[in-house]
Design an enzyme around this catalytic site. Sequence first.
Site, PDB file in Angstrom:
ATOM      1  CE  LYS A 184      -0.978  -3.256  13.210  1.00  0.00           C
ATOM      2  NZ  LYS A 184       0.358  -3.243  13.812  1.00  0.00           N
ATOM      3  CE  LYS A 214       0.433   2.004   3.312  1.00  0.00           C
ATOM      4  NZ  LYS A 214       1.407   2.491   4.305  1.00  0.00           N
ATOM      5  CG  HIS A 271       1.106  -3.788   8.390  1.00  0.00           C
ATOM      6  ND1 HIS A 271       1.095  -2.524   7.880  1.00  0.00           N
ATOM      7  CD2 HIS A 271       1.350  -3.652   9.714  1.00  0.00           C
ATOM      8  CE1 HIS A 271       1.330  -1.654   8.856  1.00  0.00           C
ATOM      9  NE2 HIS A 271       1.488  -2.315   9.982  1.00  0.00           N
ATOM     10  CG  ASP A 307       1.688   6.146   5.510  1.00  0.00           C
ATOM     11  OD1 ASP A 307       2.056   5.139   4.875  1.00  0.00           O
ATOM     12  OD2 ASP A 307       2.142   6.448   6.633  1.00  0.00           O
ATOM     13  CD  GLU A 325       2.120   5.648  13.167  1.00  0.00           C
ATOM     14  OE1 GLU A 325       2.761   4.606  13.105  1.00  0.00           O
ATOM     15  OE2 GLU A 325       1.941   6.387  12.192  1.00  0.00           O
ATOM     16  CG  HIS A 359      -2.827   0.627   7.700  1.00  0.00           C
ATOM     17  ND1 HIS A 359      -2.560  -0.451   6.887  1.00  0.00           N
ATOM     18  CD2 HIS A 359      -1.651   1.306   7.814  1.00  0.00           C
ATOM     19  CE1 HIS A 359      -1.266  -0.419   6.538  1.00  0.00           C
ATOM     20  NE2 HIS A 359      -0.707   0.643   7.078  1.00  0.00           N
ATOM     21  CE  LYS A 399       3.793   8.395  10.028  1.00  0.00           C
ATOM     22  NZ  LYS A 399       3.678   6.969  10.324  1.00  0.00           N
TER      23      LYS A 399
HETATM   24  C1  BG6 Z   1       2.667   1.752   7.747  1.00  0.00           C
HETATM   25  C2  BG6 Z   1       2.797   3.224   7.477  1.00  0.00           C
HETATM   26  O1  BG6 Z   1       1.885   1.146   6.751  1.00  0.00           O
HETATM   27  O2  BG6 Z   1       2.079   1.550   9.013  1.00  0.00           O
HETATM   28  C3  BG6 Z   1       3.619   3.876   8.578  1.00  0.00           C
HETATM   29  O3  BG6 Z   1       3.406   3.431   6.216  1.00  0.00           O
HETATM   30  C4  BG6 Z   1       3.058   3.559   9.936  1.00  0.00           C
HETATM   31  O4  BG6 Z   1       3.663   5.286   8.378  1.00  0.00           O
HETATM   32  C5  BG6 Z   1       2.846   2.059  10.090  1.00  0.00           C
HETATM   33  O5  BG6 Z   1       3.919   4.025  10.911  1.00  0.00           O
HETATM   34  C6  BG6 Z   1       2.143   1.709  11.391  1.00  0.00           C
HETATM   35  O6  BG6 Z   1       2.131   0.317  11.523  1.00  0.00           O
HETATM   36  P1  BG6 Z   1       2.238  -0.384  12.937  1.00  0.00           P
HETATM   37  O7  BG6 Z   1       2.104  -1.828  12.658  1.00  0.00           O
HETATM   38  O8  BG6 Z   1       3.572  -0.008  13.512  1.00  0.00           O
HETATM   39  O9  BG6 Z   1       1.111   0.197  13.740  1.00  0.00           O
END
Ligand code: BG6
Length: 467
Positions: A177, A143, A173, A230, A211, A235, A321
Amino acid sequence: GPRYPQVVVLFGATGDLARRKLLPGLYHLSSAGFIPGCRIIGVSLDEMDVEGFRQAARGALEEFSSRTLTEPDWEAFARSLDYVPLAAGAGALRAAVDRAEMSLGGESRRLHYLSVPPSAALSAVRLLGEAGLVERSRIVMEKPFGTDKASAVTLNARLHEVFAEEQIFRIDHFLGKEPAQNILAFRFANGLFEPIWNRNFIDHVQIDVPETLGLGKRSGFYEQTGAYRDMVVTHLFQILAFMAMEPPTALEPAPISEEKNKVFRSMLPIQPHDVVRGQYTGYRDEEGVDPESETETFIALKCFIDNWRWAGVPFFLRTGKRLAEGQRIISIAFREPPKSMFPAGSGVGAQGPDHLTFDLADASKMSLSFYGKRPGPGMRLDKLSLQFAMHDTGLIGDVLEAYERLILDAMRGDRTLFTTAEGIERLWEVSTHLLEAPPPVRLYAPGSWGPKSIHQLIAPHAWRLPF
Ligand code: BG6
């Protein structure tokens, strides 16, 4: 695991994702015996030789693998690595794959993993076609899949000129999880919650993924991407679909995708005035960032699923972020009772509505919060909660990291936790207004919870975070 040995062609092999997740994940899967044999061919723009790539991989494992690196395991893994610079072209790539297949002996399969930005995806697909690496192959697309509706449609069309749909695995991804899959178990394996899982009982839903992380070396990618592309269109919307979908007719890829796609079809277009875009102060001074960049590092929005179950229930999404905390929660706020009989000042409602919270931390956590009586004279209420943490259950299985789980699924040809072309195209379609007329970015201080206007966006409710 998969039945056949695998040749993995890893595009973007020196990039951030490969270093953080893919190489450590492949190392774990091969050294723990999940794959009956594996060769990995790194491909990237970097001019380096096999030794250089092995060193880079070793560095990545030392920094990011959660498993201890033993010398024998490392040596076996190092021997499985090869490298082809992109500039060497289709012939060199084909030769490397042939060598890898020879060394595996017997029948094998290929997994092409495109860990590259959307702008590079098409040329990688073309290269694979030219190299004749299509048979016995599956392709994993990272993605964001495209950058808007038109580019996603084009990408799908071009992909289909080379690969059949059954060969294509569009990865997200978050769906790998454990706690995300636990949403399905929780909703559809129990009788208690499903009857109240609708607009009659639920006031609103929050999907909140702040995050603390900054951008590190990813500013080149991120400048073209921003928080919406992103995180949200990928997600957060996928998680939203797990929360909102109807029960599928079976826990199988096609019925699950069908129900998720129905949610996406029912989503109302995102309205720019329901969106807060933010950028942390200092972002524009970072290396690789345009000093006048309008890229958002934060986004909060309200959206609606206009169907029988959810009409009128707002879904509030937030991510960004360099925020105050790293969290991944989904919180479902229940409607107020029809009449309050508790005296003013008793505390009822003062701490927000009763609600259910899923924590998408690495091991599932969940809590149900409700008002109860504080011991003592009179009637004083406090918010209490029932808590569940997978950690405390002793139910520790073979926990795979999200990427590991999904790589294995792709190698086995299991599409259950992957996204579909139709779903993704629809998500870009609901994003069109926003992408065409984005509201201006508002600055926020690193370490805060985002621009102030996020409170207006959710009023009269409040963000569940911080707890
Ligand atoms: C990624 C993004 O797909 O997912 C990142 O590109 C992000 O910017 C990340 O930090 C977060 O994934 P996780 O598994 O650490 O929550």
